[in-house]
Design a protein around this motif. Sequence first.
Motif, short mmCIF file in Angstrom:
data_model
loop_
_atom_site.label_atom_id
_atom_site.label_comp_id
_atom_site.label_asym_id
_atom_site.label_seq_id
_atom_site.Cartn_x
_atom_site.Cartn_y
_atom_site.Cartn_z
N ASP A 131 -10.63 -3.44 -10.77
CA ASP A 131 -11.24 -4.72 -10.43
C ASP A 131 -11.34 -4.85 -8.91
N PRO A 132 -12.50 -5.22 -8.39
CA PRO A 132 -12.66 -5.32 -6.93
C PRO A 132 -11.71 -6.31 -6.28
N ALA A 133 -11.21 -7.27 -7.05
CA ALA A 133 -10.32 -8.28 -6.48
C ALA A 133 -8.85 -7.86 -6.50
N ALA A 134 -8.54 -6.65 -6.96
CA ALA A 134 -7.15 -6.20 -7.00
C ALA A 134 -6.53 -6.26 -5.61
N ALA A 135 -5.35 -6.87 -5.52
CA ALA A 135 -4.72 -7.13 -4.23
C ALA A 135 -3.79 -5.99 -3.82
N PRO A 136 -3.45 -5.91 -2.52
CA PRO A 136 -2.44 -4.94 -2.08
C PRO A 136 -1.12 -5.15 -2.81
N VAL A 137 -0.39 -4.08 -3.01
CA VAL A 137 0.88 -4.17 -3.74
C VAL A 137 1.99 -4.70 -2.85
N PHE A 138 2.09 -4.22 -1.62
CA PHE A 138 3.20 -4.59 -0.73
C PHE A 138 2.76 -5.30 0.55
N SER A 139 1.52 -5.16 0.97
CA SER A 139 1.08 -5.66 2.27
C SER A 139 0.45 -7.04 2.18
N ALA A 140 0.61 -7.82 3.26
CA ALA A 140 0.03 -9.15 3.30
C ALA A 140 -1.41 -9.13 3.79
N ASP A 141 -1.76 -8.15 4.63
CA ASP A 141 -3.11 -8.10 5.19
C ASP A 141 -3.42 -6.67 5.63
N GLN A 142 -4.63 -6.47 6.19
CA GLN A 142 -5.06 -5.14 6.59
C GLN A 142 -4.19 -4.57 7.71
N ALA A 143 -3.70 -5.42 8.59
CA ALA A 143 -2.83 -4.94 9.67
C ALA A 143 -1.57 -4.31 9.10
N GLU A 144 -0.99 -4.93 8.08
CA GLU A 144 0.19 -4.34 7.44
C GLU A 144 -0.18 -3.08 6.69
N ILE A 145 -1.34 -3.07 6.04
CA ILE A 145 -1.78 -1.86 5.34
C ILE A 145 -1.87 -0.69 6.31
N ASN A 146 -2.38 -0.93 7.51
CA ASN A 146 -2.55 0.14 8.48
C ASN A 146 -1.22 0.71 8.97
N GLU A 147 -0.13 -0.04 8.79
CA GLU A 147 1.20 0.49 9.12
C GLU A 147 1.67 1.50 8.08
N GLN A 148 1.01 1.52 6.90
CA GLN A 148 1.22 2.51 5.84
C GLN A 148 2.60 2.47 5.21
N ARG A 149 3.21 1.29 5.16
CA ARG A 149 4.37 1.10 4.29
C ARG A 149 3.82 0.52 3.00
N THR A 150 3.24 1.39 2.22
CA THR A 150 2.30 1.02 1.16
C THR A 150 2.70 1.67 -0.16
N ALA A 151 1.87 1.46 -1.18
CA ALA A 151 2.11 2.02 -2.52
C ALA A 151 2.20 3.53 -2.44
N TYR A 152 3.23 4.11 -3.02
CA TYR A 152 3.53 5.53 -2.83
C TYR A 152 3.72 6.23 -4.18
N GLY A 153 4.93 6.22 -4.71
CA GLY A 153 5.17 6.80 -6.03
C GLY A 153 4.73 5.87 -7.15
N LEU A 154 4.58 6.43 -8.37
CA LEU A 154 4.03 5.64 -9.47
C LEU A 154 4.49 6.20 -10.81
N ALA A 155 4.84 5.31 -11.73
CA ALA A 155 5.09 5.69 -13.13
C ALA A 155 4.63 4.54 -14.01
N THR A 156 3.92 4.84 -15.09
CA THR A 156 3.45 3.81 -16.01
C THR A 156 4.31 3.77 -17.26
N TRP A 157 4.30 2.62 -17.95
CA TRP A 157 5.03 2.52 -19.22
C TRP A 157 4.52 1.30 -19.99
N ARG A 158 4.79 1.30 -21.28
CA ARG A 158 4.39 0.19 -22.15
C ARG A 158 5.63 -0.42 -22.78
N ASP A 159 5.70 -1.75 -22.74
CA ASP A 159 6.79 -2.47 -23.38
C ASP A 159 6.50 -2.50 -24.88
#
Length: 438
Positions: A160-188
């Motif tokens: 979805d185009p409106a999907a928001a950043p996972v950890f960052s508040a804005d583009q400036a924080e995104i550019n610092e690259q303390r961002t989404a890294y590892g990933l695992a999916t699961w179903r309840d």
Amino acid sequence: MATYRSPFTTAALALGTTVLTLLSPTHAGALDQGLPTVTPVSETPALHDDAAGGNSDADDPAIWRDAAHPGRSLVIATAKEGGLRVYDLAARPVQSLPAPRPPAADDAPGRYNNVDLVTGLRLPGGPVDVAVVSDRGTDRLRVYRIDPAAPGGPLTDVTDPAAAPVFSADQAEINEQRTAYGLATWRDRSTGRSYAVVSQRERTRLALVELQPTARGTVTYRKVRAFDLPASFRLPNGTTWSPCAEPGELPQVEGMAVDPATGTLYAGQEDVGIWRLRADLTGRPSLVDKVREFGVPGVYDEETEECTAGTDPGYGGERLSADVEGLTLLQESGGDGYLLASSQGDDTFALYDREVGEDNEYEGGFRVGAASATLDGAEECDGAAVLDAPLGSRYPNGLLVVQDGRETPGTADGEGGTRTATGFKFVDLGEVKEAADL
């Protein structure tokens, strides 16, 4: 950091704090230097992390099984700035999807780090299988519908185009690259809802996000909660230890896997070890195993950008050499199975019992060695994926795919050197089971 060998020790989490208190160390015997070697059947074409190669760097694979035609199953893999790659079971490229371009010239570009799968996600048109990718460059998750009959290729972006950043508040924080890294999916299993656990680069934070289909046929997500693993640890000698790193960096997590039968998350904190905790990020975590370097003091040298290590106090584990990387579950048809971990520091793979009640006992390990002069093994492995199910005549016993962080033989760069090359190795799972006596 250099590799250190030291005895295994057990651990218990100190309540109400982010400091881990270790029990007295016990010696579990000499390290096993006689691990068996398995060889790959095939490998993907090399990816090159330079301008000519599209800054492509192999990282993490996932195996999608075509239930109707198992021999036409696919391997979906990340290539960082090179985006996403899709391969058939002969390791031939099927599709290449680019990572997003930066929103502005000075912004970070998309950088696909890890990938995992969700089967039967309910979209308005019916249930579909999707690949979920952590985009470290934009701090978002991207979702791709899997359909081998699709005219443009088996993967279609449905983020979805409106999907928001996972950890960052804005583009400036995104550019610092303390961002989404590892990933695992699961179903309840109790609710049927699908989730992803996402780690944050250079931090100990994990976030639980729920995947949410929209009426438009796209997929977005919402953050449910966050959880911080320890960054410092109390040693038996009374001192406090943190892994050596660049100033401001904390010991991050990348490799993760969720056991669907128990809702248990396994998280590889690269310079610490493997944690076990609930996939919904509630309750207390426990250490399954530690890296050999655990407890070794170090001082970061800004000129060399390396850590100078001190004396090993002997509180580390025996099976893993930092970094702990790709984690994947070998789920056998009878309900048993193993947790597989990449020990990047010594180019080996460790296997642990899946049964939580058995404290995930170490069950052995192996290496992926060269099959020939032109088909090398796996070194400095980042990501791994395993599937214990028949995949046609090529892999009737299942498949293991591992990243190769140093692809050889090398390719000349035209300037007297060699281009940085990575790729993925395809290994017959039957050979792994036989070699490791599973």
